[in-house]
Design an enzyme around this catalytic site. Sequence first.
Site, short mmCIF file in Angstrom:
data_model
loop_
_atom_site.label_atom_id
_atom_site.label_comp_id
_atom_site.label_asym_id
_atom_site.label_seq_id
_atom_site.Cartn_x
_atom_site.Cartn_y
_atom_site.Cartn_z
N LYS A 1 0.48 -1.26 0.29
CA LYS A 1 0.43 -0.38 0.45
C LYS A 1 0.73 1.41 -0.03
O LYS A 1 0.40 2.30 -0.91
CB LYS A 1 -0.50 -0.24 1.04
CG LYS A 1 -1.64 -0.96 1.56
CD LYS A 1 -2.71 -1.33 2.27
CE LYS A 1 -3.38 -2.92 2.34
NZ LYS A 1 -4.20 -2.98 3.43
N GLN B 1 -4.94 -1.79 9.80
CA GLN B 1 -4.66 -3.36 9.44
C GLN B 1 -5.66 -4.23 9.51
O GLN B 1 -5.30 -4.31 10.98
CB GLN B 1 -3.33 -3.93 8.87
CG GLN B 1 -3.12 -5.47 8.07
CD GLN B 1 -3.75 -4.97 6.37
OE1 GLN B 1 -4.20 -3.71 5.41
NE2 GLN B 1 -3.92 -6.22 5.80
N ASP C 1 -11.47 2.70 3.99
CA ASP C 1 -11.64 0.82 3.96
C ASP C 1 -13.28 1.53 4.36
O ASP C 1 -13.54 -0.41 3.81
CB ASP C 1 -11.11 0.57 5.00
CG ASP C 1 -9.93 -1.06 4.66
OD1 ASP C 1 -9.55 -0.13 3.59
OD2 ASP C 1 -9.68 -1.15 5.80
N1 GUN Z 1 -6.91 -7.03 5.96
C1 GUN Z 1 -7.32 -7.94 4.72
N2 GUN Z 1 -8.15 -7.44 3.78
C2 GUN Z 1 -8.38 -5.70 4.48
C3 GUN Z 1 -8.63 -4.48 4.35
O1 GUN Z 1 -9.44 -4.70 3.01
N3 GUN Z 1 -8.46 -3.58 5.37
C4 GUN Z 1 -8.11 -3.80 6.22
N4 GUN Z 1 -7.69 -2.87 6.83
N5 GUN Z 1 -7.62 -4.81 6.35
C5 GUN Z 1 -7.79 -6.12 6.19
#
Ligand code: GUN
Length: 291
Positions: free
Chosen positions: A50, A94, A117
Amino acid sequence: MTATILDGKAIAASLRAEIATHVAARAAAPGLATVLVGDDPASAVYVRNKHKACAEVGMHSIGIQLPAATSQAELLGVVAELNARADVHGILVQLPLPAHIDALAVISAIDVHKDVDCLHPENVGLLAQKGREPRFAPCTPAGVMHILQVANIPLAGANAVVLGRSNIVGMPLSLLLVRADATVTIAHSRTGDLPAVCRAADVLVAAVGVPEMVRADWVKPGATVIDVGINRIADPAAKSGSRLVGDVAYAEVAGRAGAITPVPGGVGPMTIAMLLSNTLRAAEAEIKEPR
Ligand code: GUN
């Protein structure tokens, strides 16, 4: 029939290029903050990717890494600091979080305007309600919708079946498909006769995390098949001893579907592209509606 391959890697690259031009036109770069608690190696890779993607489109990013023993109160303190920072437009905590932390409490503490998100219950609520304008769409579901849109797959009146009901993919994707006027069935582990339910789909989305579960005889000839799964399976023939497969038995389904996303290179690259898109959107919304 041989399916058209829906090239998520190429679609994501063109979206990132478009985002980069918008970022370059802005006086200040949009900023994304990620919060990673603990040392799960897969989560560390996702978070690193990211940040790399942010740099590539000219966004700035802040990575906060906290030990697994971090208390919920400490984590809430970090979220409050990020909420207050003017140079942070998007916040991503996350998941999964360590078991001693209440993930819902943490997600609910994120400023709804920075919830790139789209996991905050208020933002999910806006997504679920007819006639409301959601602030964001969650990244992986938004990536699926973007692929369908670029590929001109008709959704109004189409039968869409979503396999999986997770908070991150299945459930919000179902809401987006309803918003696009599809007739949506959410199928899951307790659904009876899954193959028959899937065979009714014009658009079939697999998001269950079971390697190659969807077989050719689950698919209506000519249907669009979107594979959200990313599963690593043993493969003695591969140099590394393993390989990635989706939730769809790709080789056999590609001989029956009208269009299909590959794994890797399908939905996967779209998730980060949509995160960048949401972060840009958050930065732009701040200017339009000063808070
Ligand atoms: N862990 C796996 N996929 C995601 C996601 O799309 N967002 C977040 N915050 N954690 C994740």
